[in-house]
Design an enzyme around this catalytic site. Structure first.
Site, PDB file in Angstrom:
ATOM      1  N   LYS A  13      -5.016   7.691   0.760  1.00  0.00           N
ATOM      2  CA  LYS A  13      -3.941   7.498   1.727  1.00  0.00           C
ATOM      3  C   LYS A  13      -3.058   8.735   1.864  1.00  0.00           C
ATOM      4  CE  LYS A  13      -3.717   2.544   0.650  1.00  0.00           C
ATOM      5  NZ  LYS A  13      -2.842   1.414   0.221  1.00  0.00           N
TER       6      LYS A  13
ATOM      7  N   ARG B 218       3.587  -2.445 -10.089  1.00  0.00           N
ATOM      8  CA  ARG B 218       2.527  -1.469  -9.836  1.00  0.00           C
ATOM      9  C   ARG B 218       2.891  -0.130 -10.466  1.00  0.00           C
ATOM     10  NH1 ARG B 218       0.992  -2.474  -3.462  1.00  0.00           N
ATOM     11  NH2 ARG B 218       0.375  -4.644  -3.680  1.00  0.00           N
TER      12      ARG B 218
ATOM     13  N   PRO C  96      -1.125   2.896   6.853  1.00  0.00           N
ATOM     14  CA  PRO C  96      -2.394   3.557   7.154  1.00  0.00           C
ATOM     15  C   PRO C  96      -3.262   3.669   5.904  1.00  0.00           C
ATOM     16  CG  PRO C  96      -0.566   4.729   8.169  1.00  0.00           C
ATOM     17  CD  PRO C  96       0.036   3.692   7.280  1.00  0.00           C
ATOM     18  N   GLU C  97      -4.487   3.175   6.002  1.00  0.00           N
ATOM     19  CA  GLU C  97      -5.402   3.191   4.874  1.00  0.00           C
ATOM     20  C   GLU C  97      -6.375   4.352   5.011  1.00  0.00           C
ATOM     21  OE1 GLU C  97      -6.933  -0.741   4.095  1.00  0.00           O
ATOM     22  OE2 GLU C  97      -5.070  -1.695   4.749  1.00  0.00           O
TER      23      GLU C  97
END
Length: 318
Positions: free
Chosen positions: A50, A318, A2-3
């Site tokens: 988010k 990341r 979900p963004e």
């Protein structure tokens, strides 16, 4: 995953329950102290990128938010704390050259003093949110979701052939009869919400200058767009769509692109995210948006869309 638009919709689903008291807590989560949410009041709901944040507070402190007066102090016998306060007050007056014995205060003066201490001990609206509320931080992983006043039902059998409904991670039943259901999410306690409007692509305070400076770095543009420090809420779906709309190759170095191209990309990021949120609020899926890349069958034949694996052999850290 979900963004930003999806999480913003989740926040709007929880907003009508703000001010209501939790009557029952359920779900499969093993997070500690979630059962303590019972008999607390949902005080606030905030979304940032988010992430979703819910604040819970004691029911008795709700009067501080509504502005209604506090019940008057009840006369009681002096306690040890009261005696300590009188000694401290006596010491202060002695330092100021006053020789009055505070222990000899009249009942009227003692009542005034107690009223002043009570007013100082009551937190104002700004202090209540920072000192007495308990915040829950929700991250929805790949398939997390929220439902209001309904449970998710199985739309296909699992690998075993069973039509088993998804198990909610957390269920909050409220005194009004409504309930919120959380699926496939990570839940953590936090002291306060981490909200940075300057990097939130759906926020009116989104900082375009900061975003443009990030896009001009000598890094592949597709990696910069996923950096939540500058584009909070932007994920793979939005990244693919806006790169396609701006006609920019994902591996293009941001420092080699023209400023006009980066500004166009930024415009598409804000506009596409806003349009997606509006579609979600009207219960329309992403594929109703024009020029989408998610369905190659509906893309123009001259688009030249390719599905390739990118990145270094060691992977992206990341």
């Amino acid at each position: 995953m979900p963004e930003g638009p999806s999480v913003k919709r989740f926040q709007l689903l929880t907003a009508p329950f703000v001010g209501q008291v939790v009557a029952k807590v359920g779900g499969s989560s093993r997070q500690r102290n979630l059962k303590d949410l019972k008999a607390t009041r949902l005080q606030d709901s905030q979304a940032s990128g988010k992430n979703l944040f819910l604040a819970f507070g004691a029911v008795l402190e709700a009067w501080t938010m509504g502005g209604s007066p506090s019940p008057g102090p009840v006369e009681e016998e002096p306690t040890i704390q009261g005696k300590a306060d009188r000694r401290a007050c006596s010491l202060t007056r002695a330092q100021e050259g006053q020789e009055e014995d505070v222990a000899q205060l009249s009942p009227k003066e003692h009542s005034v003093q107690r009223k002043q201490e009570t007013e100082r001990s009551v937190p104002d609206t700004s202090d209540a949110a920072g000192d007495t509320w308990q915040w829950l931080h929700f991250h929805f992983g790949l398939f997390g979701s929220i439902r209001a006043n309904e449970f998710s039902r199985a739309n296909k059998p699992n690998r075993r052939g069973d039509w088993k409904d998804p198990v909610p991670r957390l269920v909050l039943h409220f005194d009004s009869g409504g309930f919120l259901v959380f699926y496939n999410c990570q839940i953590h306690w936090c002291t306060s919400p981490t909200v940075e409007p300057a990097s939130d692509i759906l926020s009116p305070k989104f900082h375009r200058g900061q975003a443009l400076a990030a896009l001009r770095q000598p890094t592949s543009i597709c990696y910069t767009l996923l950096d939540q420090r500058y584009f909070s809420g932007l994920g793979n779906i939005i990244k693919n769509e806006i790169l396609y709309l701006a006609r920019i190759h994902p591996l293009s170095q941001g420092s080699l692109l023209a400023l006009s191209a980066l500004e166009s990309l930024l415009d598409h990021a804000v506009q596409f995210s806003t349009d997606w949120l509006h579609k979600k609020l009207h219960l329309m899926c992403l594929y109703h948006l024009p020029y989408q890349v998610g369905s190659l069958n509906s893309a123009p034949s001259t688009a030249g869309v390719l599905k390739l694996g990118v990145g270094t052999p060691q992977g992206v850290v990341r």
